[in-house]
Motif scaffolding. Structure first.
Motif, PDB file in Angstrom:
ATOM      1  N   LYS A 193       0.867  -1.167   0.000  1.00 35.48           N
ATOM      2  CA  LYS A 193       0.000   0.000   0.000  1.00 35.48           C
ATOM      3  C   LYS A 193       0.908   1.224   0.000  1.00 35.48           C
ATOM      4  N   PRO A 194       0.657   2.188  -0.899  1.00 33.85           N
ATOM      5  CA  PRO A 194       1.577   3.322  -1.039  1.00 33.85           C
ATOM      6  C   PRO A 194       1.536   4.306   0.127  1.00 33.85           C
ATOM      7  N   SER A 195       0.403   4.351   0.855  1.00 30.67           N
ATOM      8  CA  SER A 195       0.271   5.311   1.945  1.00 30.67           C
ATOM      9  C   SER A 195      -0.736   4.749   2.960  1.00 30.67           C
ATOM     10  N   VAL A 196      -0.247   4.399   4.152  1.00 30.69           N
ATOM     11  CA  VAL A 196      -1.137   3.745   5.116  1.00 30.69           C
ATOM     12  C   VAL A 196      -1.821   4.767   6.022  1.00 30.69           C
ATOM     13  N   HIS A 197      -2.963   4.344   6.555  1.00 26.40           N
ATOM     14  CA  HIS A 197      -3.715   5.150   7.511  1.00 26.40           C
ATOM     15  C   HIS A 197      -3.779   4.427   8.842  1.00 26.40           C
ATOM     16  N   ILE A 198      -4.092   5.179   9.872  1.00 29.95           N
ATOM     17  CA  ILE A 198      -4.243   4.591  11.204  1.00 29.95           C
ATOM     18  C   ILE A 198      -5.230   3.420  11.158  1.00 29.95           C
ATOM     19  N   SER A 199      -6.261   3.564  10.367  1.00 30.65           N
ATOM     20  CA  SER A 199      -7.308   2.547  10.294  1.00 30.65           C
ATOM     21  C   SER A 199      -6.833   1.246   9.654  1.00 30.65           C
ATOM     22  N   ASP A 200      -5.639   1.229   9.078  1.00 24.70           N
ATOM     23  CA  ASP A 200      -5.093  -0.006   8.500  1.00 24.70           C
ATOM     24  C   ASP A 200      -4.465  -0.906   9.556  1.00 24.70           C
ATOM     25  N   THR A 201      -4.360  -0.438  10.784  1.00 27.12           N
ATOM     26  CA  THR A 201      -3.821  -1.259  11.869  1.00 27.12           C
ATOM     27  C   THR A 201      -4.688  -2.494  12.054  1.00 27.12           C
ATOM     28  N   ALA A 202      -4.092  -3.672  11.856  1.00 25.60           N
ATOM     29  CA  ALA A 202      -4.838  -4.932  11.888  1.00 25.60           C
ATOM     30  C   ALA A 202      -3.863  -6.086  11.690  1.00 25.60           C
ATOM     31  N   GLU A 203      -4.407  -7.292  11.693  1.00 24.63           N
ATOM     32  CA  GLU A 203      -3.639  -8.502  11.387  1.00 24.63           C
ATOM     33  C   GLU A 203      -3.940  -8.873   9.941  1.00 24.63           C
ATOM     34  N   TYR A 204      -2.901  -9.200   9.185  1.00 28.25           N
ATOM     35  CA  TYR A 204      -3.064  -9.530   7.771  1.00 28.25           C
ATOM     36  C   TYR A 204      -2.600 -10.964   7.538  1.00 28.25           C
ATOM     37  N   PHE A 205      -3.441 -11.740   6.850  1.00 32.73           N
ATOM     38  CA  PHE A 205      -3.157 -13.147   6.590  1.00 32.73           C
ATOM     39  C   PHE A 205      -3.077 -13.404   5.091  1.00 32.73           C
ATOM     40  N   CYS A 206      -2.019 -14.079   4.691  1.00 34.18           N
ATOM     41  CA  CYS A 206      -1.873 -14.573   3.337  1.00 34.18           C
ATOM     42  C   CYS A 206      -2.347 -16.031   3.322  1.00 34.18           C
ATOM     43  N   ALA A 207      -3.017 -16.441   2.251  1.00 38.73           N
ATOM     44  CA  ALA A 207      -3.530 -17.806   2.179  1.00 38.73           C
ATOM     45  C   ALA A 207      -3.406 -18.335   0.762  1.00 38.73           C
ATOM     46  N   VAL A 208      -3.270 -19.653   0.651  1.00 40.07           N
ATOM     47  CA  VAL A 208      -3.135 -20.317  -0.642  1.00 40.07           C
ATOM     48  C   VAL A 208      -4.157 -21.434  -0.746  1.00 40.07           C
ATOM     49  N   SER A 209      -4.609 -21.677  -1.973  1.00 38.70           N
ATOM     50  CA  SER A 209      -5.557 -22.762  -2.216  1.00 38.70           C
ATOM     51  C   SER A 209      -5.324 -23.278  -3.627  1.00 38.70           C
ATOM     52  N   ASP A 210      -5.419 -24.599  -3.801  1.00 41.05           N
ATOM     53  CA  ASP A 210      -5.427 -25.171  -5.153  1.00 41.05           C
ATOM     54  C   ASP A 210      -6.715 -25.958  -5.322  1.00 41.05           C
ATOM     55  N   ARG A 211      -7.824 -25.304  -4.994  1.00 42.78           N
ATOM     56  CA  ARG A 211      -9.155 -25.903  -4.984  1.00 42.78           C
ATOM     57  C   ARG A 211      -9.343 -26.833  -3.788  1.00 42.78           C
ATOM     58  N   THR A 212      -8.426 -26.767  -2.863  1.00 43.71           N
ATOM     59  CA  THR A 212      -8.623 -27.393  -1.560  1.00 43.71           C
ATOM     60  C   THR A 212      -8.872 -26.271  -0.573  1.00 43.71           C
ATOM     61  N   PRO A 213      -9.262 -26.570   0.657  1.00 49.33           N
ATOM     62  CA  PRO A 213      -9.445 -25.484   1.617  1.00 49.33           C
ATOM     63  C   PRO A 213      -8.193 -24.628   1.807  1.00 49.33           C
ATOM     64  N   LEU A 214      -8.418 -23.438   2.279  1.00 46.47           N
ATOM     65  CA  LEU A 214      -7.339 -22.470   2.414  1.00 46.47           C
ATOM     66  C   LEU A 214      -6.292 -22.913   3.422  1.00 46.47           C
ATOM     67  N   VAL A 215      -5.028 -22.646   3.077  1.00 46.32           N
ATOM     68  CA  VAL A 215      -3.912 -22.824   4.007  1.00 46.32           C
ATOM     69  C   VAL A 215      -3.388 -21.427   4.298  1.00 46.32           C
ATOM     70  N   PHE A 216      -3.373 -21.061   5.570  1.00 46.54           N
ATOM     71  CA  PHE A 216      -3.014 -19.710   5.974  1.00 46.54           C
ATOM     72  C   PHE A 216      -1.597 -19.617   6.510  1.00 46.54           C
ATOM     73  N   GLY A 217      -1.003 -18.438   6.373  1.00 47.70           N
ATOM     74  CA  GLY A 217       0.205 -18.121   7.099  1.00 47.70           C
ATOM     75  C   GLY A 217      -0.139 -17.753   8.527  1.00 47.70           C
ATOM     76  N   LYS A 218       0.890 -17.449   9.315  1.00 45.94           N
ATOM     77  CA  LYS A 218       0.666 -17.140  10.730  1.00 45.94           C
ATOM     78  C   LYS A 218       0.250 -15.696  10.964  1.00 45.94           C
ATOM     79  N   GLY A 219       0.284 -14.899   9.912  1.00 45.46           N
ATOM     80  CA  GLY A 219      -0.180 -13.532  10.043  1.00 45.46           C
ATOM     81  C   GLY A 219       0.924 -12.519  10.260  1.00 45.46           C
ATOM     82  N   THR A 220       0.656 -11.289   9.851  1.00 46.28           N
ATOM     83  CA  THR A 220       1.546 -10.146  10.092  1.00 46.28           C
ATOM     84  C   THR A 220       0.723  -9.051  10.741  1.00 46.28           C
ATOM     85  N   ARG A 221       1.189  -8.596  11.888  1.00 41.27           N
ATOM     86  CA  ARG A 221       0.490  -7.493  12.563  1.00 41.27           C
ATOM     87  C   ARG A 221       1.038  -6.181  12.063  1.00 41.27           C
TER      88      ARG A 221
END
Lengths: 116, 111
Positions: B78-106
């Motif tokens: 994101k080129p310019s963040v706001h206070i409201s962007d404070t959160a946990e972000y999860f990346c996930a992958v799927s190959d038509r199976t259920p999602l596999v998540f990372g552990k998250g980035t705060r």
């Protein structure tokens, strides 16, 4: 258009008890998946339901069971609760099956389960 | 088996600064990739997804991500963040199976 809904929002149980969590999918979706999110972790897949059958299952014991109803809503049941079952339980819906959109899952707000 | 690695557990950044959250995945087949955001005491909200086509994907709230097959990465920017962007972000992958998540980035945005 209502999104995914879950009930209850919070639940407190004691070890050994049984619990039932409920989920209603997003309108037009026919597949429901359940995930467990422990504190500080990413969600872990429990199982997925389609056409009232369990399609896939993650690495969870048989104490975790589920059901899907004809209206596509779903329940997650956990028997013989352990302290380690304390977590946020997330329901996600997707579909209709066969469309590429099937691979996009939309999550509900979750049910926070605390086991004492 | 699929797996997702989010390289940073915490990312502090000042308001209006740019941010990049890193995600690498492993899979032996073609995959679909997702970024979800989780605000405190809430469920997951879909930010963006890569299913096919253009490798640069634009999502909600000004976020974008680039799929790099050779590096098996799907970094969120994101080129310019706001206070409201404070959160946990999860990346996930799927190959038509259920999602596999990372552990998250705060992501913590500092005023």
């Amino acid at each position: 258009d209502a999104g995914v809904t879950q009930s209850p929002t919070h639940l407190i149980k004691t070890r050994g008890q049984q619990v039932t969590l409920r989920c209603s999918p997003k309108s037009g979706h026919d597949t429901v998946s359940w995930y467990q999110q422990a504190l500080g972790q990413g969600p872990q897949f429990i199982f997925q339901y389609y056409e009232e059958e369990e399609r896939q299952r993650g690495n969870f014991p048989d104490r975790f069971s589920g059901h899907q109803f004809p209206n596509y809503s779903s329940e997650l049941n956990v028997n013989a609760l352990l302290l380690g079952d304390s977590a946020l339980y997330l329901c996600a819906s997707s579909g209709p099956l066969g469309a590429i959109s099937t691979d996009t899952q939309y999550f509900g707000p979750g049910t926070r389960l605390t086991v004492l | 088996a699929q797996s997702v690695t989010q390289l940073d557990s915490q990312v502090p950044v000042f308001e209006e600064a740019p941010v990049e959250l890193r995600c690498n995945y492993s899979s032996s087949v073609s995959v679909y990739l997702f970024w979800y955001v989780q605000y405190p005491n809430q469920g997951l909200q879909l930010l963006l997804k890569y299913l096919s086509g253009s490798t640069l994907v634009k999502g909600i709230n000004g976020f974008e991500a680039e799929f790099n097959k050779s590096q098996t990465s799907f970094h969120l920017r994101k080129p310019s963040v706001h206070i409201s962007d404070t959160a946990e972000y999860f990346c996930a992958v799927s190959d038509r199976t259920p999602l596999v998540f990372g552990k998250g980035t705060r992501l913590s945005v500092i005023a």
